[in-house]
Every structure is written in C-alpha cells, then in structure tokens.
Scaffold this motif. Structure first.
Motif, PDB file in Angstrom:
ATOM      1  N   SER A 158      45.725 -27.942  38.997  1.00 24.46           N
ATOM      2  CA  SER A 158      46.333 -26.701  38.513  1.00 24.46           C
ATOM      3  C   SER A 158      46.988 -26.911  37.148  1.00 24.46           C
ATOM      4  O   SER A 158      46.813 -26.124  36.222  1.00 24.46           O
ATOM      5  CB  SER A 158      47.357 -26.193  39.527  1.00 24.46           C
ATOM      6  OG  SER A 158      48.312 -27.218  39.776  1.00 24.46           O
ATOM      7  N   LEU A 159      47.716 -28.024  37.020  1.00 25.59           N
ATOM      8  CA  LEU A 159      48.401 -28.316  35.766  1.00 25.59           C
ATOM      9  C   LEU A 159      47.393 -28.605  34.655  1.00 25.59           C
ATOM     10  O   LEU A 159      47.479 -28.063  33.548  1.00 25.59           O
ATOM     11  CB  LEU A 159      49.337 -29.519  35.968  1.00 25.59           C
ATOM     12  CG  LEU A 159      50.075 -30.028  34.728  1.00 25.59           C
ATOM     13  CD1 LEU A 159      50.995 -28.956  34.157  1.00 25.59           C
ATOM     14  CD2 LEU A 159      50.907 -31.274  35.068  1.00 25.59           C
ATOM     15  N   HIS A 160      46.438 -29.463  34.959  1.00 23.86           N
ATOM     16  CA  HIS A 160      45.451 -29.852  33.953  1.00 23.86           C
ATOM     17  C   HIS A 160      44.692 -28.625  33.440  1.00 23.86           C
ATOM     18  O   HIS A 160      44.556 -28.428  32.235  1.00 23.86           O
ATOM     19  CB  HIS A 160      44.476 -30.872  34.553  1.00 23.86           C
ATOM     20  CG  HIS A 160      43.456 -31.384  33.575  1.00 23.86           C
ATOM     21  ND1 HIS A 160      43.626 -32.539  32.846  1.00 23.86           N
ATOM     22  CD2 HIS A 160      42.263 -30.879  33.190  1.00 23.86           C
ATOM     23  CE1 HIS A 160      42.575 -32.722  32.057  1.00 23.86           C
ATOM     24  NE2 HIS A 160      41.727 -31.727  32.258  1.00 23.86           N
ATOM     25  N   ASN A 161      44.249 -27.779  34.364  1.00 20.32           N
ATOM     26  CA  ASN A 161      43.466 -26.611  33.957  1.00 20.32           C
ATOM     27  C   ASN A 161      44.308 -25.584  33.203  1.00 20.32           C
ATOM     28  O   ASN A 161      43.811 -24.901  32.307  1.00 20.32           O
ATOM     29  CB  ASN A 161      42.774 -25.970  35.163  1.00 20.32           C
ATOM     30  CG  ASN A 161      41.562 -26.804  35.596  1.00 20.32           C
ATOM     31  OD1 ASN A 161      41.081 -27.641  34.834  1.00 20.32           O
ATOM     32  ND2 ASN A 161      41.095 -26.580  36.816  1.00 20.32           N
ATOM     33  N   ALA A 162      45.581 -25.495  33.553  1.00 18.93           N
ATOM     34  CA  ALA A 162      46.456 -24.574  32.818  1.00 18.93           C
ATOM     35  C   ALA A 162      46.655 -25.071  31.393  1.00 18.93           C
ATOM     36  O   ALA A 162      46.657 -24.295  30.442  1.00 18.93           O
ATOM     37  CB  ALA A 162      47.809 -24.453  33.528  1.00 18.93           C
ATOM     38  N   ASN A 163      46.792 -26.392  31.245  1.00 15.61           N
ATOM     39  CA  ASN A 163      46.980 -26.973  29.911  1.00 15.61           C
ATOM     40  C   ASN A 163      45.704 -26.920  29.084  1.00 15.61           C
ATOM     41  O   ASN A 163      45.755 -26.874  27.866  1.00 15.61           O
ATOM     42  CB  ASN A 163      47.375 -28.455  30.018  1.00 15.61           C
ATOM     43  CG  ASN A 163      48.847 -28.632  30.309  1.00 15.61           C
ATOM     44  OD1 ASN A 163      49.609 -27.677  30.273  1.00 15.61           O
ATOM     45  ND2 ASN A 163      49.240 -29.869  30.602  1.00 15.61           N
ATOM     46  N   ARG A 164      44.573 -27.009  29.765  1.00 11.44           N
ATOM     47  CA  ARG A 164      43.307 -27.204  29.052  1.00 11.44           C
ATOM     48  C   ARG A 164      42.268 -26.155  29.429  1.00 11.44           C
ATOM     49  O   ARG A 164      41.296 -26.460  30.119  1.00 11.44           O
ATOM     50  CB  ARG A 164      42.767 -28.610  29.346  1.00 11.44           C
ATOM     51  CG  ARG A 164      43.735 -29.695  28.886  1.00 11.44           C
ATOM     52  CD  ARG A 164      43.283 -31.098  29.161  1.00 11.44           C
ATOM     53  NE  ARG A 164      44.294 -32.026  28.660  1.00 11.44           N
ATOM     54  CZ  ARG A 164      44.281 -32.537  27.426  1.00 11.44           C
ATOM     55  NH1 ARG A 164      43.320 -32.248  26.592  1.00 11.44           N
ATOM     56  NH2 ARG A 164      45.247 -33.353  27.042  1.00 11.44           N
ATOM     57  N   PRO A 165      42.475 -24.946  28.929  1.00 14.42           N
ATOM     58  CA  PRO A 165      41.546 -23.877  29.286  1.00 14.42           C
ATOM     59  C   PRO A 165      40.167 -24.101  28.651  1.00 14.42           C
ATOM     60  O   PRO A 165      40.072 -24.593  27.518  1.00 14.42           O
ATOM     61  CB  PRO A 165      42.194 -22.626  28.682  1.00 14.42           C
ATOM     62  CG  PRO A 165      43.447 -23.045  28.038  1.00 14.42           C
ATOM     63  CD  PRO A 165      43.514 -24.518  27.988  1.00 14.42           C
ATOM     64  N   ARG A 166      39.150 -23.765  29.396  1.00 18.07           N
ATOM     65  CA  ARG A 166      37.796 -23.780  28.837  1.00 18.07           C
ATOM     66  C   ARG A 166      37.021 -22.732  29.617  1.00 18.07           C
ATOM     67  O   ARG A 166      37.403 -22.393  30.734  1.00 18.07           O
ATOM     68  CB  ARG A 166      37.204 -25.195  28.933  1.00 18.07           C
ATOM     69  CG  ARG A 166      36.249 -25.486  30.065  1.00 18.07           C
ATOM     70  CD  ARG A 166      35.810 -26.919  30.120  1.00 18.07           C
ATOM     71  NE  ARG A 166      34.616 -27.197  29.321  1.00 18.07           N
ATOM     72  CZ  ARG A 166      33.382 -26.886  29.693  1.00 18.07           C
ATOM     73  NH1 ARG A 166      33.149 -26.253  30.817  1.00 18.07           N
ATOM     74  NH2 ARG A 166      32.356 -27.196  28.934  1.00 18.07           N
ATOM     75  N   PRO A 167      35.959 -22.240  29.043  1.00 16.86           N
ATOM     76  CA  PRO A 167      35.172 -21.236  29.760  1.00 16.86           C
ATOM     77  C   PRO A 167      34.777 -21.792  31.120  1.00 16.86           C
ATOM     78  O   PRO A 167      34.292 -22.922  31.196  1.00 16.86           O
ATOM     79  CB  PRO A 167      33.937 -21.047  28.877  1.00 16.86           C
ATOM     80  CG  PRO A 167      34.313 -21.575  27.530  1.00 16.86           C
ATOM     81  CD  PRO A 167      35.384 -22.592  27.729  1.00 16.86           C
ATOM     82  N   GLY A 168      35.053 -21.087  32.177  1.00 10.97           N
ATOM     83  CA  GLY A 168      34.729 -21.585  33.522  1.00 10.97           C
ATOM     84  C   GLY A 168      35.931 -22.182  34.206  1.00 10.97           C
ATOM     85  O   GLY A 168      35.954 -22.359  35.424  1.00 10.97           O
TER      86      GLY A 168
END
Ligand code: SF4
Ligand code: SF4
Lengths: 492, 385
Positions: free
Chosen positions: A230-240
């Motif tokens: 959750s943290l990683h994806n919030a920090n590092r948005p990418r398509p998908g």
C-alpha cells in the motif's frame, strides 16, 4: 603481582620502573568535543578516535588535573588524546591514521552516473526529473555524449570505477546501456581498472534478455522499495497501480538469474512512511534483504519549492529513525540478520580507520570528487541532487557540458574547487569545534537549496541536526546498551 | 621430543662443516657437501665429506677418518637433512629436517630485549658462526621446503647478515615461505627496511610481538625502556615498504588484562597487519623462573581472549590462537585455534586419550608439566562439533 626474580645477575624491573616517565607532564593532543547528554561528552580527534567522558573527567583532562594512574588516562593515551614523556609515537600514528582516513581522496572520482534517459513509466510525486514522453530523442542520451562521457571517466585516476545507470527509468533505454557496457569494457582492456556496473531501476521494464546480459557482465541491480504494497504503490504511482507487484517479481527473477546478493533496494521516506517503521522493515525482511537504508527525502528542487517535503520535519524523521533502528536491532537479537546502512556507515567511520565513499559524509564534500553525474543532454553535475536542483532552473552546481568542456575545464572549474575548499568541515563555522566533525560531512547542494549558501549556517541546518542526533543515538547505544552495542559491532 | 644435538664417539682434527645427509646414492649431488648415512661398511663409496654408520662396528673408524657411528638419539636422521659437524669438539647438530614442517634457523642468541617470558633467554657471546653455518646450509636444503623460520635472539641484530641470509633463501629456496621472528625494534632504521624490502623476497612475513597499547606496559614485558616506540616505528617503516607483518601476542598475567584494548589499538593503528597470532605461554626459559608472576589459568582469561578475537574478526583482520588446548577455550573460539605446537614439542595427557577432539587439539608443550590449566577435561563426542 608477585615480584620477578633476578636471573644471572640481571634484574627484572617492575612496571613502575617503566612507568616512571609517564604521567605528570601530559600534553593535550588536538581534540574536539560535544555534549552527548547532560553528564557526558563525546570526544574525538581528526583521525577519528572516539571516547565518551564524564563532564568532570573532561574538565580534569583539560585542566591537566587528571589522575594519571587512573584507567581512563590509559584509554586517553591509547587513543592519542594525550601525550606524555614515556612515548612519542602518537604523532606518527595519528598521521598514518589520518592518511588512511583520507585515502579515498587520492583516488579522486570513483562513481560515474550516466543518466541514460529521463523517460519513466512511473509518476512519483517526489521525483523532480523524470518525464512522461513518447519522444525518445528528446530525453535519451545521445551517442556523441556517451563517447565523451567515457573519455572523461577514464581521465579519473581511480583504480576502481563504478558506472551507475540512472534515469528516469534507465531500462527504458537498455540498448544504450548495452552499448556503454561494451565500450567501457573494450576501453578497459588497456585501462585495466576494476569496473563495477550498476543499473538503478524500478524493475518494471525488466526482461529475461536484460537479466541474461546482466549476468554475462556481472551487473549489479539497485531498485527502489518503499515498504509494504500500500505504501509503495501510494509513493510510486504508475498506470495499473502495480509498481510493488512488478518490483517484487523483478527482485525474485533477478535473484534467480544473478544470485541473491546481486540486487539491493533503496527506500525513500515519505510522510506516509513515518507511521509504519515496522511494516517497512518487515517488508524488507520478507523479501529477503539483509540491509535497509533509511534515507530522508531529499528536499531539492520541486520538493523544496512546492513544500512537498515540508510535510515532515527533521525531528519527525529522527523519531522514525530511532524507532526503526530499535526495531531492526530487536530483530537481530531474535536472529534475523538485517542492518541499517546509514548507521553502518557511521559505525564504520567511528570504529574503523577506513573511509567510506558515501558522498554526503565527506570533507571536503563528495560532490564531483566522490561521484559525478553525466546528464542525458551532456551536462555534468556535481551530484545527483545537483541535477535535480537544475531541473528547477537552478544550475548552480552544473560543472559544464561534455560536448563543450574539457576534463580540465570541469575538474578545475571555480564551481567545483570553490565549493570543495569551502566545505572542508575542518574549517567550517560550528563544524570546526564539533565533536562529530570527523564522521560528518557537508552537503553543499542541500545548504544552497535551503539557505542559499553552499556552506550554510549549521544551527539552522536540518542536515546538521539530523547527523548530530543520529550520531548521538548511535553513541548512546554503544555506550549504554550492551545488547544493542553487541549487534551494532557486527555491522562493520 | 626429538633431539637435534648429539656427541660423536670420537674427535678428529678438522674444521667444522655443514653437509647434507645422503642415504640413497642416487641422490648425491656434490659429495664434498654430503655425508653418507650407511650401514654397509664393506662397500663404502668413497668421496663423501663424512660417513655416519647406522649399525656400527666398533673398530671401523680410526681417529683421523671422518667416519662416525650414528649417535643413537639421532636415529631419526634421514635423507636430505642438513647437519653441522664439529670434528674437534665431537659434536653434531641437526640444522634442518627435511620431513619436518617446522624448520627454523636460530641465527643468533643475542637480543636487545629481555622479555619476562622469553623461552630462549638471550646470551651475550659472539655467535657469528651461526649465520655462517646457515649460509652454508641454505643451499643444501630442499627447494620443496614449504616454510622456513628465522628466529633468535633477535635476528635483526645481524643487520646486513640478515639481508644476506634472506637473499640466500630467495636464491636457493625460491618456493619457500620465510617467517622471521623479530621484535621489530631495529626496523626503526628506515635504511634497514629498505635493504630488506629491496630483496623482493616473494613470500616473506615478519612476526613482531606487541604486548600492549600502552608504551610502558609493553616496555615492561620486554624489559626494555623505549622498546614500544621503537617497535611501532619499525612496524610503520615496514608497512611503508609493504613488507607483510604478523602481530604476535604471548598471553600471560601482564598481557591479558588489556588484550581487548590492544586489539582495538591494532585494528586502528596497524590495519596493514596481515595476521594476528595470540599465543599461550610456553613454560621455558625465563617463563619458568617468572612463572609465579606470569601464570594465569587460560580458563580465567577467556572473556578477554574472546573479546579480542571477536574484535579482530569483525574488523576483518585474520586472527589465530596458538598453543591452547581446546578444552580450555570457549567453544566459539575453536574455529580460530590452530594446532601449532611443533612436532617435536607436543604431548598429551592420559585424559586426552578419551577426548573426542584430540586429533584437532595441539596438546601441550613438553614444558607444560610445570603448570597446566585446572580445566583440562576430555571433550565428549556430542560437544565436539
Ligand atoms: S554539520 Fe553539524 S554535526 Fe556535522 S560536523 Fe558540522 S556542526 Fe557537527
Ligand atoms: S582433553 Fe586433551 S586432547 Fe582434549 S581438548 Fe583437552 S588437551 Fe586437548
């Protein structure tokens, strides 16, 4: 001790005989000190020796009132804080220690970062440099730049050279990486340096073909992992929204092909990270890492100006650091081998005679001489942060351009040399008297960005505050917490 | 314990000489530098410098011929060994044993220190003949010798003579590792270091003792004022010429207390050292006389030893423990223990017969009967891993 006999008419002398010239006349050798807490001082010297003294002892020492028969006196002798009539090798030993500590300076630049493309598939809010562009040509490094960069690199006298591929997302321009590796290796047949290639990547574009190439050329991978999904994806948005999935898969594949220890991860601390130290460390352990680097978010460029970093203070970060470090040590006592790299760097500086190549903890500053950055467009920057700053329009630490400027132009530029001479902490106001000076450094880009002065006023500097408190924490653990000290001593 | 000196049955009027033992006639190279070891008096091959008769017939030798019965205590003498015979005094000295892995050359008994625990107390007499004898012996040693020690006394007192010996080693024994035991004090002379390093010996190591991080404590152990400073200067000079160094510490009452501090001092100040050897006390020479003052049961210094070894290990400095019985060492220290006592010196106790780790244990110096740890106890098989 029972006394020694006389053998064949020759008398053995007791210890007091040999100690007769020690004591009384002790002289102080150069030292710096700083309060550790209300009762103790951290005392260091330029060669990196360290001792913690009670305030009374410190006072007695400098007033030449210290009991020279006390055990602490011998500790001070052995660490070359004092000198007396019994021995005068201290100066020679201090000299060789100082030389060892500064030995990396003679090698000059050892790290060369090639920004092979600014394009990136991610759109991280704290990143100042990447571009979402379909136009390869606008943001990829050009062949003529590559040729000049390699020439420039081999002008460095360093026997070891690290070539780090940076982005954007470096793997979006993998073809160029292949070319650079081939060209560098060809040149090295004659140059005969010890070369290490590193690709910094988010691993999203990783393919089997890329991994095969990495294995053939012993290329090390460095990726970003901010913590749990959750943290990683919030920090590092990418398509998908699948950055974490891709990085986890990439780490596994890389280990299968290259070997377990051929990939490392870097973590960026954001405001969201602060509340979840355990989750972050647990994620590193779950993914099989034995080290984690608690980096504070660099307050450069956009981040400073838009106030994005202002979302947490240095004291909040310090709380996070202390708590995370405590948890990491706790894991170690349970037999989980993981260590915190910033702490390990400082421990090495405090407890061994050797230098570390870490750019931010050098005197003079590591910019340009520990590492140098070749931007995609041929611009040469003194550090990665310097190029980020430039992206906001402030080109203060741009040293030149590969196409237009020679090696001498760049290395002898006022921009570089003035900054280096100003940033020697041995002479910087406040650092000059600081007990942490031998382990600390100066980050001219940071101080320029925050105070508009490369040296900076240290009482207002978060760089200074952060390092002071990190070092106090480490020294407190070493002094007061035998169990933690035992663990920390294995991190050298 | 193997004997290296013996008396010959009779004296003859001839100069002392150094020669190699030949048993098999096919191995002879230069008979003038060889002694035939034989039991066949009838078919004696002529031309050798001397003859040693294994099963001697009492009348075979006249007082003038270089033919002697082999002294019984030298029955270990074998092909390729090198001996020195002094016909006038009727002495034979085994200088080199080809089969031994622990050959060393005692090149002088003079010394500029007077260590409280010296196992080979120094003498003052002129003993230049030793250097000369070894210069003759080196060309006769097997080039396959893996390791050769140079000891004293203080070998560096030979000055240029030491350089000469080392040169001979390089010429005649190019494959042999040379280990010099020296107190390092004379290497404070940078020119001496330069001379030594200019030999460019391919496999040389200097073992230099350092007993404390505090000058006067070291000086006390070696009973020489200013020795600490001289040794440190010597170490720094040798480092400057990149001569490989081993630091040696003999453990006894006066050296164990600050052992952890000494370890810290070494990794800080002498990081160029290739190896650190921590050694148990050999109860010979002065150590015997000074035993009441020096003795400490190794079991009682395990905390200091352990702290020192851990420190070296964490700092990436190679460290070994010598002359310690496994049963007195902390189990964690076993990986650092080396089975080191020379083949002609080590012994075991009856207790050792039922010990599971006897094969890995160095046992005792013959001299240890004087004083042993109170904690010698056979290791059970289950605890031996
Ligand atoms: S920056 Fe701060 S902590 Fe570092 S040396 Fe200077 S005063 Fe000390
Ligand atoms: S009992 Fe004997 S063989 Fe076993 S460890 Fe002790 S000394 Fe060594």
């Amino acid at each position: 001790m029972s006394s020694l006999p006389i053998i064949k008419g020759q008398r053995f002398h007791n210890l007091d005989y040999f100690r007769r010239r020690s004591g009384e006349n002790y002289r102080l050798l150069p030292m710096r000190f700083i309060a550790l807490d209300d009762t103790r001082y951290v005392v260091t010297n330029f060669a990196g020796e360290l001792i913690v003294l009670l305030r009374e002892t410190m006072q007695q020492l400098v007033r030449h009132e210290l009991d020279t028969a006390s055990p602490i006196y011998e500790e001070l002798l052995a660490r070359h804080f004092v000198l007396d009539d019994d021995s005068d090798v201290a100066l020679g030993l201090l000299a060789i220690k100082y030389r060892t500590k500064q030995s990396l300076l003679a090698n000059f630049t050892a790290l060369f970062m090639f920004v092979v493309s600014l394009r990136c598939d991610h759109s991280c809010p704290y990143c100042q440099v990447s571009r979402q562009s379909a136009d390869r040509h606008a943001y990829d490094m050009k062949p003529e730049v590559v040729a000049r960069a390699i020439d420039f690199m081999f002008r460095s006298p360093s026997p070891t050279i690290k070539v780090e591929f940076q982005g954007g997302e470096s793997l979006l321009n993998f073809g160029l990486i292949e070319q650079i590796v081939a060209e560098v290796n060809a040149r090295n047949v004659v140059e005969n340096r010890e070369i290490q290639f590193v690709i910094a990547t988010n691993l999203a574009p990783l393919t089997d073909e890329i991994l095969t190439f990495c294995r053939e050329h012993h290329i090390f991978l460095s990726t970003s992992l901010d913590g749990p999904k959750s943290l990683h994806n919030a920090n590092r948005p990418r398509p998908g929204g699948d950055s974490h999935e891709l990085v986890e898969h990439g780490i596994q594949r890389a280990r299968e092909v290259l070997g377990h220890d051929q990939i490392s991860a870097l973590m960026t601390t954001t405001a969201e990270s602060l509340s979840q130290p355990r989750a972050i460390v647990d994620e590193y352990v779950r993914l099989g890492f034995t080290s984690i680097f608690l980096r504070p978010l660099s307050p450069y460029g956009f981040a400073v100006k838009t106030g994005a970093v202002g979302r947490y203070t240095v004291d909040q970060w310090l709380d996070f650091y202390r708590e995370t470090l405590g948890y990491i040590i706790e894991l170690n006592t349970q037999g989980v081998p993981i260590r915190e790299e910033y702490t390990a760097l400082l421990l090495r500086k405090m407890l061994t005679p050797y230098p570390t190549g870490y750019v931010d903890l050098q005197s003079p500053a590591g910019i340009g001489i520990a590492g140098i950055v070749f931007n995609y467009d041929g611009d040469i920057y003194a550090s990665d942060e310097a190029r980020m700053l430039a992206e906001t329009g402030d080109r203060r630490f741009r040293l030149g351009n590969l196409i237009n400027d020679s090696y001498e132009d760049v290395i002898l530029s006022d921009t570089l040399l003035d900054t280096l001479s100003q940033t020697m902490t041995e002479g910087v106001p406040m650092c000059v008297d600081c007990g942490f000076q031998p382990y600390c450094g100066s980050d001219p880009v940071y101080h320029h960005a925050t105070q508009n002065d490369a040296v900076g006023f240290k009482p207002l500097s978060d760089f200074c505050r952060r390092n002071m408190e990190v070092m106090r924490q480490i020294i407190r653990l070493l002094e007061d917490d035998p169990q933690s000290a035992e663990i920390l001593n294995t991190w050298l | 314990m193997i004997k290296l000196h013996a008396r010959l049955s009779h004296r003859t009027d001839a100069e002392p000489f150094v020669a190699r033992i030949v048993r098999n006639l096919q191995n002879t190279v230069d008979r003038n530098r060889e002694i035939l070891l034989t039991n066949q008096t009838e078919t004696m091959v002529p031309g050798f410098r001397g003859y040693l008769m294994v099963s001697h017939t009492d009348d075979s030798s006249t007082s003038d011929s270089p033919i002697w019965p082999l002294p019984a205590e030298l029955d270990h003498l074998a092909e390729g060994d090198v001996v020195r015979i002094s016909p006038r005094s009727g002495e034979i000295w085994v200088m080199y044993r080809r089969a031994s892995t622990f050959n060393s050359m005692l090149v002088t008994e003079r010394c500029n220190s007077y260590c409280v625990m010296c196992s080979q107390p120094p003498k003052v007499a002129n003993d230049d003949f030793l250097r000369a004898a070894y210069l003759e012996a080196i060309p006769l040693m097997s080039p396959e010798t893996r390791e050769l020690g140079i000891t004293g006394g203080e070998p560096a007192l030979l000055g240029n003579g030491l350089v000469e010996l080392l040169n001979a080693c390089k010429t005649h024994l190019p494959q042999t590792a040379i280990h010099i035991l020296t107190n390092g004090r004379l290497f404070r002379d940078i020119e001496f270091c330069r001379a030594l390093s200019s030999i460019e010996h391919p496999d040389l190591m200097l073992g230099i003792p350092l007993y404390s991080d505090i000058s006067y404590r070291h000086d006390h152990v070696v009973q020489a004022d200013g020795a600490f400073d001289e040794t440190i200067r010597g170490l720094l000079n040798l480092a400057r010429f990149q001569v490989p160094i081993e630091i040696r510490v003999v453990l006894h009452r006066d050296t164990v207390d600050r052992l952890p501090q000494l370890a810290r001092f070494i990794t800080r100040n002498l990081p160029f050292a290739s190896h650190v050897a921590l050694m148990g006390l050999e109860m010979m020479g002065f150590a015997r006389a000074n035993l009441p003052a020096l003795w400490i049961d190794p079991a009682d210094y395990q905390p200091q030893l352990r702290a020192a070894v851990e420190h070296f290990d964490r700092h990436g400095m190679s460290v070994s423990i010598y002359n310690h019985q496994l049963c007195v060492l902390d189990h964690d220290l076993w990986p650092f223990a080396r089975k080191s006592i020379s083949d002609w010196k080590n012994e075991y106790l009856p207790e050792c017969d039922r010990c599971a780790v006897r094969a890995d244990c160095g046992g005792f110096f013959a001299s240890s009967s004087l004083r042993r740890s109170d904690h010698i106890q056979a290791i059970e098989a289950a605890a031996s891993i």
